[in-house]
Design a protein around this motif. Structure first.
Motif, PDB file in Angstrom:
ATOM      1  N   LEU A   6      43.930  16.611  26.070  1.00  0.00           N
ATOM      2  CA  LEU A   6      44.639  17.110  24.893  1.00  0.00           C
ATOM      3  C   LEU A   6      45.929  17.826  25.291  1.00  0.00           C
ATOM      4  O   LEU A   6      46.956  17.689  24.617  1.00  0.00           O
ATOM      5  CB  LEU A   6      43.738  18.064  24.102  1.00  0.00           C
ATOM      6  N   LEU A   7      45.862  18.560  26.403  1.00  0.00           N
ATOM      7  CA  LEU A   7      47.040  19.271  26.880  1.00  0.00           C
ATOM      8  C   LEU A   7      48.139  18.287  27.276  1.00  0.00           C
ATOM      9  O   LEU A   7      49.310  18.482  26.934  1.00  0.00           O
ATOM     10  CB  LEU A   7      46.663  20.158  28.071  1.00  0.00           C
ATOM     11  N   HIS A   8      47.756  17.225  27.977  1.00  0.00           N
ATOM     12  CA  HIS A   8      48.734  16.211  28.385  1.00  0.00           C
ATOM     13  C   HIS A   8      49.332  15.503  27.168  1.00  0.00           C
ATOM     14  O   HIS A   8      50.545  15.255  27.112  1.00  0.00           O
ATOM     15  CB  HIS A   8      48.085  15.185  29.315  1.00  0.00           C
ATOM     16  N   ILE A   9      48.479  15.185  26.194  1.00  0.00           N
ATOM     17  CA  ILE A   9      48.959  14.525  24.975  1.00  0.00           C
ATOM     18  C   ILE A   9      49.945  15.426  24.239  1.00  0.00           C
ATOM     19  O   ILE A   9      51.013  14.978  23.798  1.00  0.00           O
ATOM     20  CB  ILE A   9      47.776  14.153  24.056  1.00  0.00           C
ATOM     21  N   ALA A  10      49.585  16.711  24.109  1.00  0.00           N
ATOM     22  CA  ALA A  10      50.462  17.662  23.411  1.00  0.00           C
ATOM     23  C   ALA A  10      51.792  17.826  24.145  1.00  0.00           C
ATOM     24  O   ALA A  10      52.859  17.827  23.513  1.00  0.00           O
ATOM     25  CB  ALA A  10      49.755  19.009  23.280  1.00  0.00           C
ATOM     26  N   ASN A  11      51.722  17.946  25.472  1.00  0.00           N
ATOM     27  CA  ASN A  11      52.952  18.123  26.261  1.00  0.00           C
ATOM     28  C   ASN A  11      53.871  16.913  26.176  1.00  0.00           C
ATOM     29  O   ASN A  11      55.075  17.049  25.910  1.00  0.00           O
ATOM     30  CB  ASN A  11      52.605  18.394  27.729  1.00  0.00           C
ATOM     31  N   PRO A  65      56.253  21.713  32.276  1.00  0.00           N
ATOM     32  CA  PRO A  65      55.899  20.936  31.083  1.00  0.00           C
ATOM     33  C   PRO A  65      55.847  21.748  29.795  1.00  0.00           C
ATOM     34  O   PRO A  65      55.904  21.182  28.709  1.00  0.00           O
ATOM     35  CB  PRO A  65      54.506  20.384  31.430  1.00  0.00           C
ATOM     36  N   THR A  66      55.733  23.093  29.901  1.00  0.00           N
ATOM     37  CA  THR A  66      55.653  23.924  28.694  1.00  0.00           C
ATOM     38  C   THR A  66      57.017  24.242  28.096  1.00  0.00           C
ATOM     39  O   THR A  66      57.092  24.812  27.002  1.00  0.00           O
ATOM     40  CB  THR A  66      54.919  25.251  28.984  1.00  0.00           C
ATOM     41  N   ILE A 162      51.920  25.722  20.174  1.00  0.00           N
ATOM     42  CA  ILE A 162      50.923  26.777  19.963  1.00  0.00           C
ATOM     43  C   ILE A 162      49.693  26.481  20.816  1.00  0.00           C
ATOM     44  O   ILE A 162      49.151  27.364  21.494  1.00  0.00           O
ATOM     45  CB  ILE A 162      50.530  26.876  18.472  1.00  0.00           C
ATOM     46  N   TYR A 163      49.294  25.216  20.802  1.00  0.00           N
ATOM     47  CA  TYR A 163      48.122  24.816  21.590  1.00  0.00           C
ATOM     48  C   TYR A 163      48.399  24.891  23.085  1.00  0.00           C
ATOM     49  O   TYR A 163      47.608  25.480  23.845  1.00  0.00           O
ATOM     50  CB  TYR A 163      47.693  23.398  21.208  1.00  0.00           C
ATOM     51  N   THR A 164      49.512  24.314  23.544  1.00  0.00           N
ATOM     52  CA  THR A 164      49.779  24.271  24.985  1.00  0.00           C
ATOM     53  C   THR A 164      49.960  25.676  25.569  1.00  0.00           C
ATOM     54  O   THR A 164      49.517  25.958  26.681  1.00  0.00           O
ATOM     55  CB  THR A 164      51.041  23.428  25.301  1.00  0.00           C
ATOM     56  N   THR A 165      50.580  26.554  24.810  1.00  0.00           N
ATOM     57  CA  THR A 165      50.773  27.926  25.288  1.00  0.00           C
ATOM     58  C   THR A 165      49.449  28.671  25.370  1.00  0.00           C
ATOM     59  O   THR A 165      49.198  29.411  26.328  1.00  0.00           O
ATOM     60  CB  THR A 165      51.751  28.693  24.371  1.00  0.00           C
ATOM     61  N   SER A 166      48.590  28.471  24.366  1.00  0.00           N
ATOM     62  CA  SER A 166      47.312  29.185  24.334  1.00  0.00           C
ATOM     63  C   SER A 166      46.397  28.785  25.484  1.00  0.00           C
ATOM     64  O   SER A 166      45.606  29.599  25.964  1.00  0.00           O
ATOM     65  CB  SER A 166      46.600  28.952  22.995  1.00  0.00           C
TER      66      SER A 166
END
Length: 206
Positions: A6-11, A65-66, A162-166
């Motif tokens: 999910l993190l990779h998809i969001a990034n 990536p963030t 919001i998701y990747t930072t959290s």
């Protein structure tokens, strides 16, 4: 494993969208050859917010990536700024803006307290940019050449951040900024859609 996916998809989805985020707005502006409805103050404040944010992330060595999309967004905003100045007949002012922005960027990293203070104000600066765009549309009661697609993509990318930072840094200042930007971007999007639909209805009635 699922959270990593999910993190990779969001990034990567955020990075991909940000590569083209301002393109709809740029194309609309070039086609219309006028900048009606687009707030210059909003764009300048957004640029300042982007510069502060990416400088803060780099200063504290956050994972690239963030924040990788921000240099891309800054480049697109610069193009948009030049187009607005060109169509407003004030392209000569671009040199003044360039000197101020570059000088301010260099100043940010002179002392640690400066970048920390700038980041604490970043949310207010970015929020002011959205409010300036809203005020521009409210005063004219018209969305003019504002692109709903660009604002829609901006809303998604802030939600993704919001998701990747959290799940990566957990930086509360950054999280608060992205929550605020998501809400304000969505507000601008709804306002653009409202005025565009009202304009379309008026043309049909005529």
């Amino acid at each position: 494993m699922q959270s990593d996916t999910l993190l990779h998809i969001a990034n990567f989805s955020t990075l991909f969208l940000c590569m083209v985020l301002k393109f709809p707005q740029i194309f609309v502006l070039m086609r219309a050859k006028r900048s009606t409805g687009i707030s210059l103050n909003s764009l300048l404040l957004e640029l300042i917010g982007f510069i502060v944010f990416v400088t803060y992330q780099m200063y504290y060595n956050y994972p690239p990536p963030t924040y990788l999309e921000y240099p891309i967004l800054i480049a697109q905003d610069v193009i948009l700024l030049l187009l607005i100045l060109y169509y407003n007949g004030s392209l000569r002012q671009s040199l003044v803006y360039a000197l101020l922005l570059v000088g301010g960027w260099r100043l940010l990293t002179v002392e640690r307290w400066i970048i920390d203070l700038a980041m604490s104000l970043c949310t207010f600066i970015s929020a002011a940019s959205k409010l300036a765009q809203l005020q521009c549309m409210w005063s004219s009661k018209d969305a003019g050449q504002v692109s709903a697609l660009s604002w829609g993509m901006a809303t998604y990318t802030c939600m993704a951040r919001i998701y990747t930072t959290s799940v990566t840094t957990g930086d509360m200042q950054v999280l608060v900024r992205f929550v605020a930007m998501t809400l304000l971007n969505f507000w601008v999007l709804l306002t653009v859609i409202y005025y565009q639909r009202r304009s379309s209805s008026s043309k049909k009635d005529d």
